[in-house]
Scaffold this motif. Sequence first.
Motif, PDB file in Angstrom:
ATOM      1  N   ALA A  78       0.695  -1.264   0.130  1.00 18.13           N
ATOM      2  CA  ALA A  78       0.045   0.091  -0.067  1.00 18.13           C
ATOM      3  C   ALA A  78       0.738   1.193   0.104  1.00 18.13           C
ATOM      4  O   ALA A  78       0.437   2.334  -0.683  1.00 18.13           O
ATOM      5  CB  ALA A  78      -0.976   0.115   1.124  1.00 18.13           C
ATOM      6  N   SER A  79       1.932   1.073   0.642  1.00 21.56           N
ATOM      7  CA  SER A  79       2.893   2.460   0.583  1.00 21.56           C
ATOM      8  C   SER A  79       3.562   2.502  -0.536  1.00 21.56           C
ATOM      9  O   SER A  79       3.438   3.932  -0.877  1.00 21.56           O
ATOM     10  CB  SER A  79       4.070   2.164   1.785  1.00 21.56           C
ATOM     11  OG  SER A  79       3.523   1.953   3.064  1.00 21.56           O
ATOM     12  N   LEU A  80       3.702   1.401  -1.328  1.00 20.70           N
ATOM     13  CA  LEU A  80       4.425   1.628  -2.447  1.00 20.70           C
ATOM     14  C   LEU A  80       3.458   2.148  -3.454  1.00 20.70           C
ATOM     15  O   LEU A  80       3.723   3.196  -4.415  1.00 20.70           O
ATOM     16  CB  LEU A  80       4.816   0.382  -2.990  1.00 20.70           C
ATOM     17  CG  LEU A  80       5.566   0.299  -4.404  1.00 20.70           C
ATOM     18  CD1 LEU A  80       6.957   1.175  -4.343  1.00 20.70           C
ATOM     19  CD2 LEU A  80       5.834  -1.195  -4.918  1.00 20.70           C
ATOM     20  N   VAL A  81       2.305   1.840  -3.638  1.00 19.16           N
ATOM     21  CA  VAL A  81       1.133   2.456  -4.541  1.00 19.16           C
ATOM     22  C   VAL A  81       0.813   3.816  -4.122  1.00 19.16           C
ATOM     23  O   VAL A  81       1.041   4.536  -5.131  1.00 19.16           O
ATOM     24  CB  VAL A  81      -0.114   1.622  -4.037  1.00 19.16           C
ATOM     25  CG1 VAL A  81      -1.370   2.156  -4.710  1.00 19.16           C
ATOM     26  CG2 VAL A  81      -0.060   0.093  -4.753  1.00 19.16           C
ATOM     27  N   ALA A  82       0.889   4.082  -2.751  1.00 22.42           N
ATOM     28  CA  ALA A  82       0.611   5.622  -2.704  1.00 22.42           C
ATOM     29  C   ALA A  82       1.736   6.390  -3.054  1.00 22.42           C
ATOM     30  O   ALA A  82       1.322   7.546  -3.687  1.00 22.42           O
ATOM     31  CB  ALA A  82       0.422   5.627  -0.946  1.00 22.42           C
TER      32      ALA A  82
END
Length: 216
Positions: free
Chosen positions: A117-121
């Motif tokens: 999720a961090s990478l997506v954000a």
Amino acid sequence: MKSVGAFSGLGVLCVAASVVLYGLLHVLPPSAGLDWTSRTISQYALLSNGWVFDVATLLLAAGSVAVVVALRRAGLVRRGATVALLLWVVGLVGVVWFEKHNWASGPSLSGDVHRAASLVAFLSLPAGALLAAAPWLRDTAARLVALGGVVSLLCFSPILWALVSESWTGVRWWRAIPLGGVERALGLAEVATILLLAWWAASSARAARSSPRRPS
């Protein structure tokens, strides 16, 4: 067009409140005791005042949604940019919903989802900013939005380099760079990009209101 200004203002208010809360985590105990150069921001979520991190991140997500609504109502973003900006919001919510690895008890599925999720954000916001600004680069505000996207990607590049170079340096990627400092620089760049998007929407609405109407 009045609603554009209202949504832009709401977005700025939410983002500003989130920045204040993130700042407080750096100066109030027990989170003030973390080494900000090496520990990621989401490490705060594992502490007793971790609710502050959760509230700050959800405020940032809510403010970002308001900014996207303003951009849509101003007619500034197309489908691709909208999807990318909403993926940024989804990533932020995912970071809160799924806690990072607590290495005191070992890795977890939640931690893996949190990292994804961090990478997506981190990548969706600059992508959305660049996609949004691309058709409007004659506009100064759009060029600043594009600059925000570029700076955000540059701030992410040390993380990418650490990941890629691990195979031949043997140094684990999170030790190869001051990860906490890099992440905070990236976070500041992305918050600035959201604020630039809000300003772009508001300034576009003001320009539309002030332009003379053609006689019927």
